[in-house]
Design a protein around this motif. Sequence first.
Motif, PDB file in Angstrom:
ATOM      1  N   ASP A 125       0.808  -1.225   0.000  1.00 48.65           N
ATOM      2  CA  ASP A 125       0.000   0.000   0.000  1.00 48.65           C
ATOM      3  C   ASP A 125       0.843   1.278   0.000  1.00 48.65           C
ATOM      4  O   ASP A 125       0.324   2.355   0.285  1.00 48.65           O
ATOM      5  CB  ASP A 125      -0.934  -0.002   1.226  1.00 48.65           C
ATOM      6  CG  ASP A 125      -1.915  -1.149   1.187  1.00 48.65           C
ATOM      7  OD1 ASP A 125      -2.364  -1.510   0.083  1.00 48.65           O
ATOM      8  OD2 ASP A 125      -2.234  -1.692   2.268  1.00 48.65           O
ATOM      9  N   LYS A 127       1.924   4.320  -1.251  1.00 46.73           N
ATOM     10  CA  LYS A 127       1.378   5.173  -2.314  1.00 46.73           C
ATOM     11  C   LYS A 127       2.476   5.811  -3.166  1.00 46.73           C
ATOM     12  O   LYS A 127       2.347   5.922  -4.383  1.00 46.73           O
ATOM     13  CB  LYS A 127       0.488   6.261  -1.709  1.00 46.73           C
ATOM     14  CG  LYS A 127      -0.785   5.713  -1.067  1.00 46.73           C
ATOM     15  CD  LYS A 127      -1.656   5.007  -2.103  1.00 46.73           C
ATOM     16  CE  LYS A 127      -2.958   4.498  -1.489  1.00 46.73           C
ATOM     17  NZ  LYS A 127      -3.745   3.708  -2.472  1.00 46.73           N
ATOM     18  N   ASN A 131       3.010   5.421  -7.217  1.00 43.18           N
ATOM     19  CA  ASN A 131       3.043   6.551  -8.145  1.00 43.18           C
ATOM     20  C   ASN A 131       4.362   6.579  -8.926  1.00 43.18           C
ATOM     21  O   ASN A 131       4.361   6.769 -10.152  1.00 43.18           O
ATOM     22  CB  ASN A 131       2.869   7.855  -7.370  1.00 43.18           C
ATOM     23  CG  ASN A 131       2.673   9.052  -8.284  1.00 43.18           C
ATOM     24  OD1 ASN A 131       1.699   9.111  -9.035  1.00 43.18           O
ATOM     25  ND2 ASN A 131       3.588   9.992  -8.242  1.00 43.18           N
ATOM     26  N   VAL A 151      -3.699   4.744 -11.124  1.00 38.61           N
ATOM     27  CA  VAL A 151      -5.039   4.580 -10.538  1.00 38.61           C
ATOM     28  C   VAL A 151      -4.928   4.106  -9.097  1.00 38.61           C
ATOM     29  O   VAL A 151      -5.594   4.627  -8.191  1.00 38.61           O
ATOM     30  CB  VAL A 151      -5.887   3.603 -11.383  1.00 38.61           C
ATOM     31  CG1 VAL A 151      -7.173   3.242 -10.649  1.00 38.61           C
ATOM     32  CG2 VAL A 151      -6.209   4.211 -12.744  1.00 38.61           C
ATOM     33  N   LYS A 152      -4.065   3.116  -8.845  1.00 36.42           N
ATOM     34  CA  LYS A 152      -3.885   2.603  -7.483  1.00 36.42           C
ATOM     35  C   LYS A 152      -3.341   3.677  -6.554  1.00 36.42           C
ATOM     36  O   LYS A 152      -3.693   3.738  -5.375  1.00 36.42           O
ATOM     37  CB  LYS A 152      -2.932   1.399  -7.492  1.00 36.42           C
ATOM     38  CG  LYS A 152      -3.526   0.145  -8.114  1.00 36.42           C
ATOM     39  CD  LYS A 152      -2.520  -0.994  -8.079  1.00 36.42           C
ATOM     40  CE  LYS A 152      -3.096  -2.248  -8.731  1.00 36.42           C
ATOM     41  NZ  LYS A 152      -2.130  -3.366  -8.738  1.00 36.42           N
ATOM     42  N   GLY A 154      -3.961   6.769  -6.766  1.00 40.95           N
ATOM     43  CA  GLY A 154      -4.908   7.875  -6.641  1.00 40.95           C
ATOM     44  C   GLY A 154      -4.506   9.104  -7.432  1.00 40.95           C
ATOM     45  O   GLY A 154      -5.008  10.210  -7.179  1.00 40.95           O
ATOM     46  N   ASN A 155      -3.624   8.940  -8.418  1.00 43.84           N
ATOM     47  CA  ASN A 155      -3.175  10.055  -9.244  1.00 43.84           C
ATOM     48  C   ASN A 155      -4.027  10.089 -10.510  1.00 43.84           C
ATOM     49  O   ASN A 155      -3.627   9.592 -11.574  1.00 43.84           O
ATOM     50  CB  ASN A 155      -1.683   9.899  -9.585  1.00 43.84           C
ATOM     51  CG  ASN A 155      -1.089  11.131 -10.208  1.00 43.84           C
ATOM     52  OD1 ASN A 155      -1.805  11.978 -10.741  1.00 43.84           O
ATOM     53  ND2 ASN A 155       0.234  11.243 -10.166  1.00 43.84           N
ATOM     54  N   ALA A 156      -5.198  10.701 -10.397  1.00 45.21           N
ATOM     55  CA  ALA A 156      -6.154  10.704 -11.510  1.00 45.21           C
ATOM     56  C   ALA A 156      -5.608  11.464 -12.716  1.00 45.21           C
ATOM     57  O   ALA A 156      -5.846  11.071 -13.867  1.00 45.21           O
ATOM     58  CB  ALA A 156      -7.476  11.313 -11.047  1.00 45.21           C
TER      59      ALA A 156
END
Length: 449
Positions: A125, A127, A131, A151-152, A154-156
């Motif tokens: 996990d 992050k 990224n 995506v995992k 959270g960088n849209a």
Amino acid sequence: MDRGPQRSKEAGRFDEDDTAADQEFDRALSAGAEALQRGDAQTARQLLEESLRRKPGHQRARNLLGLSLFKLGDLAKAESIYRSLLEDHPADPTLRVNLGLVFLKSGSASDAVRCFETALDLSPDHKKAQNYLGIALSQKGELVRAREWFVKAGNAAMAQKMERDLAVSPLRDVAKNAEGALAATRPFKSALDPSEAGPANNETGTRWVATTAPEPAVVEPKRPAGGGGVPVPVDEPSVLANYTAERRLSMPAGESGFAIGPTEVVVQVRGEMLTRLDGLVASWGQLGLKPELKRFRGKATDKFFGEGGRRMLRASGAGRFIISREGRTFTALELGDEPAYFREEALFAFEDSVVFENGRVPSRAGGYDLHLVHLRGRGKLLLVTAGTLKSVELGKGEPLRIPMDQLVGWHGPGIQPRIVPIVEEAPEMGVALELSGEGRALVDAPDGR
């Protein structure tokens, strides 16, 4: 003459000196961290180097120095620092992320990918690792995988950018690139094929040394074509088979160590030795035994090192054990003050002078974790395998994959391990350990393979 009061006064003075040194270290470390935080990497470097002159092994100071060197663009020194930190703390995912960033900045996207993947094996996990893995994959042109990791993480914004880049590139070009990447994948190197082993005399900065050197083979020196002239030296390859059970290693009187015969092995204890006793025939001397606990991050855990009859024991005193080989191959080696990693079940015994720590390489797919023992220091050790021990060379930029059943261990600066399927599309065919970096691996080569 009574010098008690003088000794007390001197002791107090030394205590004050130690306290002053600690204060100077804390001051330099704190000031270096603050300089780094406000963006003054050059001042941070000077302060952190000053702190490390007082405490050379301090982990946080070394980590911050690596960061300041990274910001200054001194990537070679930053890489060296993070590799050395990983030798001491192989299970720290943040250090692997930092090393990956060094590779990313230097343009070594493939090495960066492996760093971030290993960090995520240790901490799924994480992050930042997710990224950065997306960034490294995008640099390699693997846009689909990069999008998944963005995506995992959270960088849209970056995930959408990957979608746009994929839409611009025609599908047939993407498929063609993928086909080329698959075609370029090389098969596993055979542990038994000498042509695949690389130059046996190519030193990587570390080496394993036999407890007793084998008798050198007689080699006729080559002469230049045309006859006459000075003989040309012949480089003799290092044959690990010379260390195996076909030779009896000498047992120096009064020292601890191992002797390997055609049907038995002698484990001789002088002081303390960690050893297994499966296959025990007899023992002599005054020896105390107690089960050894696994160690992690320098501290003992509540789990035994090994299970059942193969539990690792700490033998104390003076004496010897006679162990039946029972069809097994035993190899006695000496660790020459370099860190090395061995598969837990392959390590049969080692001297107390060798520092150990237990660890594991987790499988991302689950179901198989590789349990390892990290050894460092100087001392003798004994390995047990099904067949002859062989050495396989690792080269930078060329990951080596070894089927798990054949893996024994490895050594080298900053080698990164991860478990992968032997065949990506057929996981039921088993798993292999992928090693990236520079060094050597030891593999078990059973007869008939």
